[in-house]
Design an enzyme around this catalytic site. Sequence first.
Site, PDB file in Angstrom:
ATOM      1  N   GLY A   1      29.307  48.536 -24.133  1.00  0.00           N
ATOM      2  CA  GLY A   1      30.205  48.040 -23.098  1.00  0.00           C
ATOM      3  C   GLY A   1      31.541  48.755 -23.171  1.00  0.00           C
TER       4      GLY A   1
ATOM      5  N   GLN B   1      40.620  49.757 -22.098  1.00  0.00           N
ATOM      6  CA  GLN B   1      40.275  50.818 -23.056  1.00  0.00           C
ATOM      7  C   GLN B   1      40.437  52.208 -22.444  1.00  0.00           C
ATOM      8  OE1 GLN B   1      36.337  48.858 -24.151  1.00  0.00           O
ATOM      9  NE2 GLN B   1      36.936  49.827 -26.062  1.00  0.00           N
TER      10      GLN B   1
ATOM     11  N   CYS C   1      34.036  49.044 -32.202  1.00  0.00           N
ATOM     12  CA  CYS C   1      34.767  49.197 -30.936  1.00  0.00           C
ATOM     13  C   CYS C   1      35.213  50.640 -30.778  1.00  0.00           C
ATOM     14  CB  CYS C   1      35.975  48.259 -30.928  1.00  0.00           C
ATOM     15  SG  CYS C   1      36.947  48.352 -29.428  1.00  0.00           S
ATOM     16  N   LEU C   2      34.987  51.157 -29.597  1.00  0.00           N
ATOM     17  CA  LEU C   2      35.424  52.511 -29.268  1.00  0.00           C
ATOM     18  C   LEU C   2      36.919  52.709 -29.541  1.00  0.00           C
ATOM     19  CD1 LEU C   2      34.676  55.148 -27.818  1.00  0.00           C
ATOM     20  CD2 LEU C   2      35.127  53.976 -25.655  1.00  0.00           C
TER      21      LEU C   2
ATOM     22  N   HIS D   1      33.155  40.319 -26.350  1.00  0.00           N
ATOM     23  CA  HIS D   1      33.968  41.395 -26.927  1.00  0.00           C
ATOM     24  C   HIS D   1      34.762  42.095 -25.807  1.00  0.00           C
ATOM     25  CE1 HIS D   1      34.435  45.003 -29.741  1.00  0.00           C
ATOM     26  NE2 HIS D   1      34.832  45.464 -28.572  1.00  0.00           N
ATOM     27  N   GLU D   2      34.065  42.420 -24.704  1.00  0.00           N
ATOM     28  CA  GLU D   2      34.740  43.129 -23.603  1.00  0.00           C
ATOM     29  C   GLU D   2      35.755  42.220 -22.920  1.00  0.00           C
ATOM     30  OE1 GLU D   2      34.440  46.163 -23.709  1.00  0.00           O
ATOM     31  OE2 GLU D   2      32.598  46.257 -24.867  1.00  0.00           O
TER      32      GLU D   2
ATOM     33  N   HIS E   1      39.014  42.158 -24.556  1.00  0.00           N
ATOM     34  CA  HIS E   1      39.881  43.301 -24.226  1.00  0.00           C
ATOM     35  C   HIS E   1      40.774  42.987 -23.029  1.00  0.00           C
ATOM     36  CE1 HIS E   1      38.771  46.484 -26.957  1.00  0.00           C
ATOM     37  NE2 HIS E   1      37.481  46.393 -26.693  1.00  0.00           N
TER      38      HIS E   1
HETATM   39 ZN   LIG Z   1      35.962  47.111 -27.880  1.00  0.00          ZN
END
Ligand SMILES: [Zn+2]
Length: 171
Positions: free
Chosen positions: A41, A46, A88-89, A130-131, A134
Amino acid sequence: MLGSPVLRQVARPVDPDTEGLLVKDVVADLERIQEEEEGLGLAAPQIGEGLRIFLLESSSLPVLCGHRIFVNPVLSPSGPPCRREEGCLSVPGVFEDVIRPSHLLVTALDADLVPFEMALDGMAARVAQHENDHLDGILFVDRLGSLRRRLLRGRLAEISRGAGEARECRT
Ligand SMILES: [Zn+2]
């Protein structure tokens, strides 16, 4: 990347009456970067956009029935808490167990700004939470216990410094 201010801000909702084109632009960027990064995701903050939009990778999460883009999502978590490793990216190289509710009801608009609702569990429920975090300026490392957070403090500071230097190089 950790250290980028937009990751710590509460993203604003999209106005579906006036911002259809903006949504299309942001969705195109999310899809392009998602393809490069191959995560489960990706959320608009991000990629530097403070808007309430995230993408879930429907090819890896068949429970989504093809739904990929969530605009102005509202999540109602339920069910017993479940522990699983997340990464996480925006926090590269850090993988930690996070406890989250196991079920979820989501209402959102799709990429064409048509409303939909779905119940999620398992990995899809986890990634959606999680998303969605953000969009509220929350990172998964914020959800760890205080001891784990203390142990990670140096590593997180290092990642933030790296992001700061990268920003300086670009300008
Ligand atoms: Zn993340």
